[in-house]
Write a protein that holds these residues in place. Structure first.
Motif, PDB file in Angstrom:
ATOM      1  N   ARG A   1     -49.503  56.013  19.629  1.00 30.68           N
ATOM      2  CA  ARG A   1     -49.755  55.588  17.932  1.00 30.68           C
ATOM      3  C   ARG A   1     -50.209  54.328  17.791  1.00 30.68           C
ATOM      4  O   ARG A   1     -50.578  54.117  16.921  1.00 30.68           O
ATOM      5  N   LYS A   2     -49.509  53.075  18.393  1.00 26.95           N
ATOM      6  CA  LYS A   2     -49.851  52.252  17.649  1.00 26.95           C
ATOM      7  C   LYS A   2     -51.602  52.128  17.335  1.00 26.95           C
ATOM      8  O   LYS A   2     -52.244  51.269  16.503  1.00 26.95           O
TER       9      LYS A   2
ATOM     10  N   TYR B   1     -51.926  52.184  13.388  1.00 24.16           N
ATOM     11  CA  TYR B   1     -51.756  51.334  12.890  1.00 24.16           C
ATOM     12  C   TYR B   1     -53.369  50.952  12.508  1.00 24.16           C
ATOM     13  O   TYR B   1     -53.113  49.678  11.719  1.00 24.16           O
TER      14      TYR B   1
END
Length: 163
Positions: free
Chosen positions: A97-98, A101
Motif C-alpha cells: 500500500r505504501k 502514496y
C-alpha cells in the motif's frame, strides 16, 4: 501461505505507468543532451525570418530557453518524480500500500517541474497573447485528467494491498 494474486487491473496500471515513465524519461534525457548545431538553427531561423520575423523570434526564444540551467533543472525534477512514481508502482506491483502514496507524491511533485518550464517559456506565451496563468490551467487540465484517472484506478485497488 501464498500471497493473494495481483488483480489484473493493477498489473495493467503498473505496466502502463512503467511504459509511460520510460518513454517520458527517454525524451527528457534526449532533451537534456541532444541539441541541433547552432549553424543549423541559424540557417532555419534565417529561412523562417524571411517568411515571418515574429515566428523566427519565438523559435529563437525556445532555443535560448532550452539551453539554460533552469530548463535542465526542471527536466531533472520531472525525471526524479517519474522515478518516484515508477518506484511507487513497483511497490504496488508487490501489493504494498505504501507504493500508492509514493506514486501519488511523484505525480503531484512533477507539477513543480512543469511549472518551472512554463515559467521559462512565459515570455513566448505572452508574445502570442497567452498568459502564464492560462498555460498553467491548460497544463493542469491536460495532465491532471490523466493523473486523476490513474490515481483513481490505483486507489480502487488499494483493498488488495497490504500495509
Amino acid at each position: 501461505m501464498r500471497d493473494p494474486p495481483r488483480p489484473q487491473m493493477l498489473t495493467v496500471l503498473c505496466v502502463l505507468t512503467w511504459v509511460l515513465s520510460g518513454l517520458t524519461g527517454m525524451r527528457l534525457i534526449a532533451d537534456m543532451f541532444i541539441h541541433p548545431p547552432q549553424a543549423a538553427i541559424n540557417q532555419q531561423l534565417a529561412q523562417l525570418g524571411e517568411a515571418s520575423q515574429g515566428m523566427a523570434e519565438a523559435i529563437q526564444t525556445i532555443f535560448d530557453s532550452i539551453q539554460t540551467t533552469e530548463y535542465k533543472l526542471a527536466l531533472v525534477v520531472i525525471f526524479l518524480t517519474l522515478a518516484l512514481s515508477s518506484y511507487g508502482a513497483a511497490l504496488m506491483w508487490q501489493l504494498k500500500r505504501k507504493g500508492f502514496y509514493i506514486y501519488v507524491a511523484g505525480e503531484i511533485l512533477q507539477y513543480i517541474g512543469f511549472y518551472m518550464i512554463l515559467n521559462l517559456f512565459s515570455p513566448l506565451f505572452v508574445s502570442f497573447g497567452v498568459s502564464l496563468g492560462q498555460m498553467t490551467v491548460s497544463m493542469l487540465v491536460f495532465f491532471g485528467l490523466f493523473d486523476v484517472l490513474f490515481i483513481s484506478l490505483y486507489a480502487s485497488r488499494l483493498r488488495f494491498m497490504k500495509n
